[in-house]
Design a protein around this motif. Structure first.
Motif, short mmCIF file in Angstrom:
data_model
loop_
_atom_site.label_atom_id
_atom_site.label_comp_id
_atom_site.label_asym_id
_atom_site.label_seq_id
_atom_site.Cartn_x
_atom_site.Cartn_y
_atom_site.Cartn_z
N ILE A 68 0.88 -1.37 -0.07
CA ILE A 68 -0.05 -0.06 0.21
C ILE A 68 0.97 1.37 -0.07
O ILE A 68 1.84 1.27 0.86
CB ILE A 68 -0.83 -0.05 1.16
CG1 ILE A 68 -2.07 -1.12 1.23
CG2 ILE A 68 -1.70 1.38 1.14
CD1 ILE A 68 -2.92 -1.14 2.32
N TYR A 69 0.57 2.11 -0.85
CA TYR A 69 1.28 3.45 -0.96
C TYR A 69 0.52 4.54 -1.06
O TYR A 69 -0.78 4.54 -1.45
CB TYR A 69 2.20 3.25 -2.51
CG TYR A 69 3.48 2.27 -2.40
CD1 TYR A 69 4.60 2.50 -1.92
CD2 TYR A 69 3.21 1.06 -2.70
CE1 TYR A 69 5.63 1.89 -1.79
CE2 TYR A 69 3.82 0.14 -2.53
CZ TYR A 69 5.32 0.53 -2.19
OH TYR A 69 6.21 -0.47 -2.14
N VAL A 98 2.86 -1.68 -15.70
CA VAL A 98 1.93 -1.45 -14.41
C VAL A 98 0.48 -1.05 -15.10
O VAL A 98 0.35 -0.40 -16.07
CB VAL A 98 2.22 -0.19 -13.71
CG1 VAL A 98 1.23 0.04 -12.56
CG2 VAL A 98 3.61 -0.54 -13.24
N LYS A 99 -0.40 -2.30 -14.78
CA LYS A 99 -1.78 -2.01 -14.96
C LYS A 99 -2.67 -1.60 -13.71
O LYS A 99 -2.33 -1.84 -12.88
CB LYS A 99 -2.24 -3.55 -15.54
CG LYS A 99 -1.50 -3.77 -16.69
CD LYS A 99 -2.06 -5.19 -17.36
CE LYS A 99 -1.10 -5.83 -18.45
NZ LYS A 99 -1.11 -4.92 -19.61
N PHE A 100 -3.80 -1.19 -14.26
CA PHE A 100 -4.69 -0.64 -13.14
C PHE A 100 -6.09 -1.48 -13.43
O PHE A 100 -6.62 -1.56 -14.51
CB PHE A 100 -4.83 0.77 -12.88
CG PHE A 100 -5.60 1.58 -14.21
CD1 PHE A 100 -7.03 1.80 -14.08
CD2 PHE A 100 -4.89 1.72 -15.29
CE1 PHE A 100 -7.71 2.44 -15.29
CE2 PHE A 100 -5.50 2.44 -16.43
CZ PHE A 100 -7.12 2.55 -16.36
N GLN A 101 -6.87 -1.71 -12.23
CA GLN A 101 -8.10 -2.22 -12.35
C GLN A 101 -9.19 -1.28 -12.51
O GLN A 101 -9.28 -0.26 -11.66
CB GLN A 101 -8.39 -3.15 -11.11
CG GLN A 101 -9.54 -3.84 -11.34
CD GLN A 101 -9.56 -5.09 -9.91
OE1 GLN A 101 -9.51 -4.62 -8.74
NE2 GLN A 101 -10.30 -6.14 -10.41
N ARG A 144 -6.59 -0.25 -7.23
CA ARG A 144 -5.80 -1.40 -7.23
C ARG A 144 -4.91 -1.53 -8.52
O ARG A 144 -5.34 -1.32 -9.66
CB ARG A 144 -6.79 -2.86 -7.14
CG ARG A 144 -5.76 -3.82 -6.97
CD ARG A 144 -6.68 -5.10 -6.75
NE ARG A 144 -5.92 -6.32 -6.38
CZ ARG A 144 -6.03 -6.91 -5.18
NH1 ARG A 144 -6.64 -6.00 -4.18
NH2 ARG A 144 -5.23 -8.02 -4.68
N TYR A 145 -3.52 -1.72 -8.27
CA TYR A 145 -2.72 -1.78 -9.38
C TYR A 145 -1.82 -3.22 -9.27
O TYR A 145 -1.84 -3.83 -8.55
CB TYR A 145 -1.64 -0.76 -9.23
CG TYR A 145 -2.35 0.84 -9.65
CD1 TYR A 145 -2.29 1.53 -10.81
CD2 TYR A 145 -2.96 1.23 -8.50
CE1 TYR A 145 -2.76 2.56 -10.90
CE2 TYR A 145 -3.55 2.60 -8.89
CZ TYR A 145 -3.48 3.34 -9.94
OH TYR A 145 -4.08 4.46 -10.21
N ILE A 159 -2.92 1.93 -4.24
CA ILE A 159 -2.60 3.26 -4.36
C ILE A 159 -3.84 3.99 -3.33
O ILE A 159 -5.14 3.86 -3.75
CB ILE A 159 -2.37 3.83 -5.44
CG1 ILE A 159 -1.36 3.48 -6.14
CG2 ILE A 159 -2.37 5.50 -5.14
CD1 ILE A 159 0.16 3.96 -5.59
N LYS A 160 -3.41 4.62 -2.19
CA LYS A 160 -4.59 5.40 -1.65
C LYS A 160 -4.40 6.90 -1.62
O LYS A 160 -2.98 7.37 -1.99
CB LYS A 160 -4.50 5.14 0.07
CG LYS A 160 -3.30 5.37 0.59
CD LYS A 160 -3.44 4.89 2.20
CE LYS A 160 -4.61 5.38 3.02
NZ LYS A 160 -4.31 7.12 3.31
#
Length: 305
Positions: A68-69, A98-101, A144-145, A159-160
């Motif tokens: 978590i970042y 890097v992919k993201f949901q 979410r990545y 990532i928050k």
């Protein structure tokens, strides 16, 4: 009814009496998946030390200090082959994407190539590790990545939203710097009751203000209760500083407080009323002294420190 000329005379005399005797080397890599060599992953500022659910058992091959970042942090990872078989990259410069949901649950590419380049294959044998890769999540949305390594292993992370930046206090331009003083409205109080009179000023903290309490002597006459009291303003926001005076008056009457800065450039005068105490006092009666913090006082009526 008191005529305007009389009121002006009262203010002028009061103010004269108040002042009497006074004188990063890391760049945003969101458009490239080039890796940067380093000795080991650095610590996340987030310090969450949390592991999120991963796609499969091989995700453990990608080592990160946390999953978590905060948005804007540098994300670092290294690939370590903990298995028995070799990990194979289809090119001699293994990279990653890097992919993201998305909101629909599908995965879209955030950075890097959809398909790794093909050249000379690179092997990562049992116990070997890759170089350290890093990228910056500056401007990334919370969500979410997934890191997809050319070695065929993936790992998810979150990532928050970063902490909201503190808003700097923005003061209006200074403009007119002529000294000014105001007195806050003064409520009615009973004889013998301690209370505070306050106000604001642009006179700087550390500089002197002097105030005097007057009792109405009838007509335009004001009788000072003791000598002027010296106080200093307290710091406030944007140069709007504050001042206060603690007061106790023993007799019911109409009073005035006059306050000015030492050069008499700025001054203010305010009227207030002290009422007769509503209940009986002790056998000694109401103390026949007046108290105004900060000054030695003459005999009754007086202003005490």
């Amino acid at each position: 009814m008191t005529r305007p000329g009389t009121i002006f005379a009262i203010i002028t005399v009061a103010l004269l009496m108040i002042t009497a005797g006074c004188t990063s080397p890391i760049t945003n890599a969101s458009t490239t998946a080039n890796a940067t060599p380093a000795s080991a992953p650095t610590q996340s500022v987030a310090l969450y030390k949390v592991t999120v659910a991963q796609p499969d058992a091989y995700s453990r091959f990608i080592r990160m200090d946390t999953d978590i970042y905060n948005a804007g942090e540098v994300v670092e990872f290294v690939v370590i082959n903990d298995g028995n078989a070799n990990l194979i990259s289809p090119n001699d410069l293994p990279a990653f994407s890097v992919k993201f949901q998305t909101s629909h649950g599908s995965w879209a590419t955030k950075m890097g190539s959809e398909k790794p380049a093909v050249s000379n294959a690179t092997l990562l044998k049992h116990g070997e590790s890759s170089q350290v890769y890093r990228f910056i999540s500056d401007g990334w949305e919370a969500g979410r990545y997934r890191i997809v390594s050319d070695y065929g292993v993936v790992r998810d992370f979150l990532i928050k939203a970063g902490p909201e930046p503190a808003l700097a206090s923005v003061c209006p331009p200074a403009g007119n710097t002529t000294p000014w003083i105001t007195i806050d409205p003064i409520a009615r109080h009973y004889a013998g009751e301690s209370f505070t009179i306050s106000g604001t000023t642009n006179v700087e903290p550390g500089k002197e203000l002097r105030y005097t309490i007057f009792v109405s002597g009838g007509g335009s006459k004001l009788v000072p209760l003791g000598t002027p009291v010296t106080i200093t303003p307290a710091p406030g926001a944007c140069g709007k500083n504050t001042w206060s005076a603690d007061v106790m008056l023993p007799e019911p009457s109409d009073y005035f407080i006059g306050i000015a800065e030492s050069t008499r450039t700025a001054s203010a005068l305010e009227r207030f009323t002290i009422l007769k105490a509503p209940s009986a006092t002790s056998s000694g009666g109401v103390p026949a002294t007046a108290s105004v913090t900060g000054a030695p006082v003459p005999p009754t009526p007086q202003v005490s420190p």
